[in-house]
Design a protein around this motif. Structure first.
Motif, PDB file in Angstrom:
ATOM      1  N   ARG A  20       0.856  -1.190   0.000  1.00  0.00           N
ATOM      2  CA  ARG A  20       0.000   0.000   0.000  1.00  0.00           C
ATOM      3  C   ARG A  20       0.890   1.237   0.000  1.00  0.00           C
ATOM      4  O   ARG A  20       1.949   1.246   0.626  1.00  0.00           O
ATOM      5  CB  ARG A  20      -0.890   0.021   1.237  1.00  0.00           C
ATOM      6  CG  ARG A  20      -1.906  -1.084   1.243  1.00  0.00           C
ATOM      7  CD  ARG A  20      -2.912  -0.881   2.355  1.00  0.00           C
ATOM      8  NE  ARG A  20      -3.980  -1.836   2.229  1.00  0.00           N
ATOM      9  CZ  ARG A  20      -4.099  -2.912   2.988  1.00  0.00           C
ATOM     10  NH1 ARG A  20      -3.233  -3.147   3.937  1.00  0.00           N
ATOM     11  NH2 ARG A  20      -5.091  -3.746   2.805  1.00  0.00           N
ATOM     12  N   LEU A  35      -0.020  10.892   6.311  1.00  0.00           N
ATOM     13  CA  LEU A  35      -0.899   9.779   6.642  1.00  0.00           C
ATOM     14  C   LEU A  35      -2.079  10.231   7.496  1.00  0.00           C
ATOM     15  O   LEU A  35      -3.215   9.810   7.284  1.00  0.00           O
ATOM     16  CB  LEU A  35      -0.111   8.685   7.358  1.00  0.00           C
ATOM     17  CG  LEU A  35      -0.867   7.404   7.673  1.00  0.00           C
ATOM     18  CD1 LEU A  35      -1.337   6.744   6.400  1.00  0.00           C
ATOM     19  CD2 LEU A  35      -0.002   6.479   8.485  1.00  0.00           C
ATOM     20  N   THR A  36      -1.837  11.115   8.462  1.00  0.00           N
ATOM     21  CA  THR A  36      -2.908  11.642   9.309  1.00  0.00           C
ATOM     22  C   THR A  36      -3.917  12.420   8.465  1.00  0.00           C
ATOM     23  O   THR A  36      -5.129  12.266   8.626  1.00  0.00           O
ATOM     24  CB  THR A  36      -2.332  12.545  10.406  1.00  0.00           C
ATOM     25  OG1 THR A  36      -1.382  11.792  11.164  1.00  0.00           O
ATOM     26  CG2 THR A  36      -3.404  13.061  11.323  1.00  0.00           C
ATOM     27  N   TYR A  37      -3.435  13.249   7.555  1.00  0.00           N
ATOM     28  CA  TYR A  37      -4.318  14.007   6.666  1.00  0.00           C
ATOM     29  C   TYR A  37      -5.129  13.058   5.782  1.00  0.00           C
ATOM     30  O   TYR A  37      -6.332  13.250   5.587  1.00  0.00           O
ATOM     31  CB  TYR A  37      -3.499  14.964   5.807  1.00  0.00           C
ATOM     32  CG  TYR A  37      -4.318  15.749   4.822  1.00  0.00           C
ATOM     33  CD1 TYR A  37      -5.132  16.793   5.253  1.00  0.00           C
ATOM     34  CD2 TYR A  37      -4.302  15.440   3.472  1.00  0.00           C
ATOM     35  CE1 TYR A  37      -5.907  17.505   4.349  1.00  0.00           C
ATOM     36  CE2 TYR A  37      -5.069  16.142   2.568  1.00  0.00           C
ATOM     37  CZ  TYR A  37      -5.867  17.177   3.018  1.00  0.00           C
ATOM     38  OH  TYR A  37      -6.623  17.875   2.125  1.00  0.00           O
ATOM     39  N   TYR A  38      -4.500  12.039   5.258  1.00  0.00           N
ATOM     40  CA  TYR A  38      -5.184  11.063   4.403  1.00  0.00           C
ATOM     41  C   TYR A  38      -6.286  10.350   5.183  1.00  0.00           C
ATOM     42  O   TYR A  38      -7.379  10.121   4.661  1.00  0.00           O
ATOM     43  CB  TYR A  38      -4.160  10.067   3.861  1.00  0.00           C
ATOM     44  CG  TYR A  38      -4.749   8.996   2.985  1.00  0.00           C
ATOM     45  CD1 TYR A  38      -5.120   9.278   1.676  1.00  0.00           C
ATOM     46  CD2 TYR A  38      -4.944   7.715   3.457  1.00  0.00           C
ATOM     47  CE1 TYR A  38      -5.666   8.306   0.863  1.00  0.00           C
ATOM     48  CE2 TYR A  38      -5.486   6.730   2.656  1.00  0.00           C
ATOM     49  CZ  TYR A  38      -5.843   7.033   1.355  1.00  0.00           C
ATOM     50  OH  TYR A  38      -6.387   6.066   0.570  1.00  0.00           O
ATOM     51  N   ASN A  39      -6.035   9.991   6.419  1.00  0.00           N
ATOM     52  CA  ASN A  39      -7.044   9.322   7.246  1.00  0.00           C
ATOM     53  C   ASN A  39      -8.209  10.250   7.561  1.00  0.00           C
ATOM     54  O   ASN A  39      -9.343   9.798   7.694  1.00  0.00           O
ATOM     55  CB  ASN A  39      -6.416   8.791   8.528  1.00  0.00           C
ATOM     56  CG  ASN A  39      -5.538   7.589   8.267  1.00  0.00           C
ATOM     57  OD1 ASN A  39      -5.696   6.905   7.264  1.00  0.00           O
ATOM     58  ND2 ASN A  39      -4.599   7.352   9.146  1.00  0.00           N
ATOM     59  N   GLN A  40      -7.963  11.556   7.709  1.00  0.00           N
ATOM     60  CA  GLN A  40      -9.047  12.507   7.949  1.00  0.00           C
ATOM     61  C   GLN A  40      -9.966  12.593   6.733  1.00  0.00           C
ATOM     62  O   GLN A  40     -11.181  12.753   6.884  1.00  0.00           O
ATOM     63  CB  GLN A  40      -8.487  13.894   8.268  1.00  0.00           C
ATOM     64  CG  GLN A  40      -7.831  13.976   9.622  1.00  0.00           C
ATOM     65  CD  GLN A  40      -7.161  15.326   9.851  1.00  0.00           C
ATOM     66  OE1 GLN A  40      -7.051  16.133   8.937  1.00  0.00           O
ATOM     67  NE2 GLN A  40      -6.703  15.544  11.063  1.00  0.00           N
ATOM     68  N   GLY A  42     -10.727  10.167   4.782  1.00  0.00           N
ATOM     69  CA  GLY A  42     -11.589   8.991   4.865  1.00  0.00           C
ATOM     70  C   GLY A  42     -12.755   9.214   5.812  1.00  0.00           C
ATOM     71  O   GLY A  42     -13.872   8.765   5.559  1.00  0.00           O
ATOM     72  N   GLY A  43     -12.522   9.910   6.927  1.00  0.00           N
ATOM     73  CA  GLY A  43     -13.596  10.219   7.868  1.00  0.00           C
ATOM     74  C   GLY A  43     -14.637  11.137   7.258  1.00  0.00           C
ATOM     75  O   GLY A  43     -15.845  10.980   7.497  1.00  0.00           O
TER      76      GLY A  43
END
Length: 97
Positions: A20, A35-40, A42-43
């Motif tokens: 990935r 990575l933190t921005y990418y996960n946000q 998704g939310g």
């Protein structure tokens, strides 16, 4: 880029790993910040999916942008009230989460 072992392997490539990665042109932030921005993101997609399916954003009722903007704003406020009410009642009613 991350690599995770697969339990059974991939039949097409005969690989035992799942790869990935996130492609970005952001050179100023660290890997963890990206990575933190990418996960946000998704939310936020979960919230948009909820608005489409539960609060009528999928099929807008009017033909004009102004009326649909007002409708979407009212439904966003209704979602906020809904979440507030669910949080309050879930403390009293055990089966409500």
């Amino acid at each position: 880029m991350s690599r995770e072992p697969l339990t059974n392997g991939d039949l097409l490539t005969d690989s035992h790993f799942s790869y990935r990665g996130i492609i970005t042109n952001d050179l100023t932030n660290s890997d963890l910040e990206v990575l933190t921005y990418y996960n946000q993101i998704g939310g936020q997609e979960i919230i948009l999916d909820e608005m489409n399916n539960d609060f009528g954003w999928k099929k807008l009722p009017f033909s004009f942008l102004n009326e649909n903007t007002i409708f979407m704003s009212i439904m966003a406020v209704c979602r906020s009230f809904y979440i507030y009410i669910i949080e309050k009642y879930s403390k009293v009613i055990s089966f409500l989460s």
